[in-house]
Design a protein around this motif. Structure first.
Motif, PDB file in Angstrom:
ATOM      1  N   PHE A  55      10.861  -6.605  -8.481  1.00  0.00           N
ATOM      2  CA  PHE A  55      11.293  -5.649  -9.495  1.00  0.00           C
ATOM      3  C   PHE A  55      10.136  -4.758  -9.946  1.00  0.00           C
ATOM      4  N   VAL A  56       8.969  -5.359 -10.179  1.00  0.00           N
ATOM      5  CA  VAL A  56       7.812  -4.588 -10.634  1.00  0.00           C
ATOM      6  C   VAL A  56       7.407  -3.562  -9.583  1.00  0.00           C
ATOM      7  N   HIS A  57       7.428  -3.939  -8.310  1.00  0.00           N
ATOM      8  CA  HIS A  57       7.084  -2.975  -7.261  1.00  0.00           C
ATOM      9  C   HIS A  57       8.076  -1.813  -7.224  1.00  0.00           C
ATOM     10  N   LYS A  58       9.335  -2.085  -7.482  1.00  0.00           N
ATOM     11  CA  LYS A  58      10.326  -1.007  -7.527  1.00  0.00           C
ATOM     12  C   LYS A  58      10.006  -0.037  -8.658  1.00  0.00           C
ATOM     13  N   VAL A  59       9.639  -0.591  -9.821  1.00  0.00           N
ATOM     14  CA  VAL A  59       9.273   0.249 -10.961  1.00  0.00           C
ATOM     15  C   VAL A  59       8.019   1.054 -10.652  1.00  0.00           C
ATOM     16  N   VAL A  60       7.017   0.402 -10.060  1.00  0.00           N
ATOM     17  CA  VAL A  60       5.771   1.094  -9.711  1.00  0.00           C
ATOM     18  C   VAL A  60       6.046   2.251  -8.756  1.00  0.00           C
ATOM     19  N   ARG A  61       6.881   2.010  -7.758  1.00  0.00           N
ATOM     20  CA  ARG A  61       7.205   3.071  -6.796  1.00  0.00           C
ATOM     21  C   ARG A  61       7.862   4.262  -7.487  1.00  0.00           C
TER      22      ARG A  61
ATOM     23  N   ALA B 235      -9.085  -5.157   1.412  1.00  0.00           N
ATOM     24  CA  ALA B 235      -7.960  -6.020   1.828  1.00  0.00           C
ATOM     25  C   ALA B 235      -7.748  -5.988   3.335  1.00  0.00           C
ATOM     26  N   LYS B 236      -8.825  -6.092   4.098  1.00  0.00           N
ATOM     27  CA  LYS B 236      -8.726  -5.964   5.551  1.00  0.00           C
ATOM     28  C   LYS B 236      -7.822  -7.026   6.169  1.00  0.00           C
ATOM     29  N   ASP B 237      -7.943  -8.250   5.712  1.00  0.00           N
ATOM     30  CA  ASP B 237      -7.207  -9.358   6.335  1.00  0.00           C
ATOM     31  C   ASP B 237      -5.988  -9.800   5.526  1.00  0.00           C
ATOM     32  N   LEU B 238      -5.633  -9.033   4.507  1.00  0.00           N
ATOM     33  CA  LEU B 238      -4.496  -9.404   3.666  1.00  0.00           C
ATOM     34  C   LEU B 238      -3.228  -8.702   4.139  1.00  0.00           C
ATOM     35  N   GLU B 239      -2.155  -9.466   4.215  1.00  0.00           N
ATOM     36  CA  GLU B 239      -0.876  -8.904   4.667  1.00  0.00           C
ATOM     37  C   GLU B 239      -0.302  -7.994   3.591  1.00  0.00           C
ATOM     38  N   ARG B 240       0.140  -6.808   3.983  1.00  0.00           N
ATOM     39  CA  ARG B 240       0.732  -5.865   3.045  1.00  0.00           C
ATOM     40  C   ARG B 240       1.635  -4.886   3.779  1.00  0.00           C
ATOM     41  N   GLU B 241       2.599  -4.365   3.059  1.00  0.00           N
ATOM     42  CA  GLU B 241       3.510  -3.357   3.592  1.00  0.00           C
ATOM     43  C   GLU B 241       2.987  -1.979   3.221  1.00  0.00           C
ATOM     44  N   VAL B 242       2.991  -1.050   4.178  1.00  0.00           N
ATOM     45  CA  VAL B 242       2.581   0.325   3.919  1.00  0.00           C
ATOM     46  C   VAL B 242       3.833   1.163   3.657  1.00  0.00           C
ATOM     47  N   CYS B 243       3.874   1.818   2.497  1.00  0.00           N
ATOM     48  CA  CYS B 243       5.049   2.597   2.082  1.00  0.00           C
ATOM     49  C   CYS B 243       4.642   4.048   1.836  1.00  0.00           C
TER      50      CYS B 243
ATOM     51  N   GLU C 235       0.851  -1.188   0.000  1.00  0.00           N
ATOM     52  CA  GLU C 235       0.000   0.000   0.000  1.00  0.00           C
ATOM     53  C   GLU C 235       0.890   1.242   0.000  1.00  0.00           C
ATOM     54  N   TYR C 236       0.738   2.052  -1.030  1.00  0.00           N
ATOM     55  CA  TYR C 236       1.532   3.282  -1.149  1.00  0.00           C
ATOM     56  C   TYR C 236       0.675   4.487  -0.771  1.00  0.00           C
ATOM     57  N   ARG C 237       1.288   5.410  -0.054  1.00  0.00           N
ATOM     58  CA  ARG C 237       0.608   6.644   0.326  1.00  0.00           C
ATOM     59  C   ARG C 237       1.468   7.820  -0.104  1.00  0.00           C
ATOM     60  N   ILE C 238       0.908   8.653  -1.008  1.00  0.00           N
ATOM     61  CA  ILE C 238       1.649   9.776  -1.565  1.00  0.00           C
ATOM     62  C   ILE C 238       0.887  11.062  -1.273  1.00  0.00           C
ATOM     63  N   CYS C 239       1.456  11.913  -0.459  1.00  0.00           N
ATOM     64  CA  CYS C 239       0.818  13.183  -0.113  1.00  0.00           C
ATOM     65  C   CYS C 239       1.168  14.261  -1.137  1.00  0.00           C
ATOM     66  N   MET C 240       0.217  15.183  -1.341  1.00  0.00           N
ATOM     67  CA  MET C 240       0.393  16.276  -2.301  1.00  0.00           C
ATOM     68  C   MET C 240      -0.080  17.584  -1.679  1.00  0.00           C
TER      69      MET C 240
ATOM     70  N   ASN D 133      -6.268  14.414   3.531  1.00  0.00           N
ATOM     71  CA  ASN D 133      -5.553  14.229   4.791  1.00  0.00           C
ATOM     72  C   ASN D 133      -4.091  13.940   4.471  1.00  0.00           C
ATOM     73  N   LYS D 134      -3.280  13.735   5.479  1.00  0.00           N
ATOM     74  CA  LYS D 134      -1.835  13.551   5.292  1.00  0.00           C
ATOM     75  C   LYS D 134      -1.420  12.071   5.334  1.00  0.00           C
ATOM     76  N   GLY D 135      -2.321  11.196   4.898  1.00  0.00           N
ATOM     77  CA  GLY D 135      -2.002   9.776   4.846  1.00  0.00           C
ATOM     78  C   GLY D 135      -2.219   9.068   6.164  1.00  0.00           C
ATOM     79  N   SER D 136      -3.171   9.539   6.939  1.00  0.00           N
ATOM     80  CA  SER D 136      -3.380   9.034   8.294  1.00  0.00           C
ATOM     81  C   SER D 136      -4.506   8.015   8.407  1.00  0.00           C
TER      82      SER D 136
END
Length: 348
Positions: free
Chosen positions: A204-210, A129-137, A5-10, A117-120
């Motif tokens: 690799f794909v996640h690196k490109v996406v980021r 995806a409530k029960d799915l494991e994921r990294e927040v970036c 999960e990516y969070r990008i503030c603007m 909001n500021k990604g909070s």
């Protein structure tokens, strides 16, 4: 499957960014398209969904052979594209990258939600995806580094200041104090279900996406003075014009290449019409056979260096080496020899 999960503030509002993202995507696609690579727009039209309401459906082909790492280019056909479909029900969007021209088990699924909001909001994807494991970036458009080849000082939020809004020159920690502020929440799922390559490709794909998310959001803000006074009708007209220009840059190259491929294929395959998709499959098979032969040479050389044991004669060793080579190739044919050959190459 690898989910993040990516969070990008603007330094914008959600309503402002509705115009900004459309402008940025069109301009960025045009800039990155050249010499037959980039984004071809196949479809862009209004779409109505029973659950999400009125939106916009866009279908594109993304040609990106030169963007791949060397280990992937070695087995990828020259005409390599990924199909992108996007459903824009702003402030909620769905984007899918599927139907890869020769990798049917590859897909990227992106769900995006925008909030002021500021990604909070830690529960924004509870329904998906409530029960799915994921990294927040968290991605910081001001302080995170981008690939050097994409850096432009004029698009650096640390130095850029908008003449129309007065926003910009973002300092470290700007997300804590800046107003207005919004956040793009992106739930990204990458799947590449091929044994032996899955982890490496998905990472690799996640690196490109980021990198793409970071560059795109930086540009959306750095170009704010270009789109800030636009209406939705204005940006849709701009989008249409840019799509036409981008398609000219991308499609002219591919139309001639595809014609050559089909003409050659008719001669080679006894009049059977071979589509670009099927040709990609054939090309991949050819690349794999070449790769297999190279690995066989490495493996043969490795086995040939095996020492004689006490009491074994040369005839016995020849039989043993032949048996070992045959066994290794049997492993290869079942997909289990990739790791073995990789370790042998590293030893050499």
């Amino acid at each position: 499957m690898l989910m993040k999960e990516y969070r990008i503030c603007m330094p914008l509002t959600v309503e402002e960014y509705r115009i900004g993202q459309l402008y940025m995507i069109s301009k960025h696609s045009h800039e990155q398209s050249d010499r037959g690579e980039g984004v071809e727009v196949v479809q862009n039209e209004p779409y109505e969904d029973p659950n999400h309401g009125n939106g916009q459906l866009t279908e594109k082909r993304v040609y990106l052979n030169s963007k791949l790492p060397s280990w992937a280019r070695a087995v990828v056909p020259k005409i390599f594209y990924v199909t992108e479909k996007a459903w824009n029900y702003y402030p909620y969007t769905i984007t899918e990258y599927t139907q890869c021209s020769f990798l049917p088990k590859f897909s990227i699924h992106i769900e995006t939600k925008y909030e002021d909001n500021k990604g909070s909001n830690d529960s924004i994807f509870d329904n998906e995806a409530k029960d799915l494991e994921r990294e927040v970036c968290f991605i910081d458009i001001a302080s995170d580094e981008i690939p050097e080849r994409y850096y432009k000082e004029s698009e650096d939020p640390k130095y850029f200041k908008s003449q129309k809004t007065g926003r910009g020159q973002l300092k470290e920690g700007w997300r804590e104090t800046h107003q207005p502020i919004m956040c793009s929440y992106k739930l990204v799922t990458v799947k590449f279900e091929v044994w032996g390559l899955q982890t490496r490709v998905e990472q690799f794909v996640h690196k490109v996406v980021r990198d793409i998310l970071l560059i795109g959001h930086r540009q959306a803000f750095a170009w704010v003075d270009e789109w800030y006074d636009m209406t939705m009708d204005d940006v849709r007209e701009y989008e249409k014009n840019m799509h036409e220009k981008t398609n000219i840059k991308v499609c002219n190259q591919h139309s001639s290449t595809v014609d050559e491929i089909e003409s050659h294929a008719k001669e080679r395959f006894l009049g059977i019409k071979v589509t670009p998709y099927l040709f990609s499959e054939l090309t991949l098979a050819l690349h794999f056979r070449i790769w297999l032969c190279m690995k066989f040479v490495i493996l043969s050389s490795h086995v040939a260096k095996l020492p004689l044991r006490s009491g074994q004669n040369l005839s016995f060793m020849k039989k043993r080496k032949s048996r070992d080579i045959f066994h290794s190739l049997s492993l290869l044919s079942s997909g289990q020899g990739l790791v073995l050959l990789g370790s042998i190459s590293e030893q050499r």
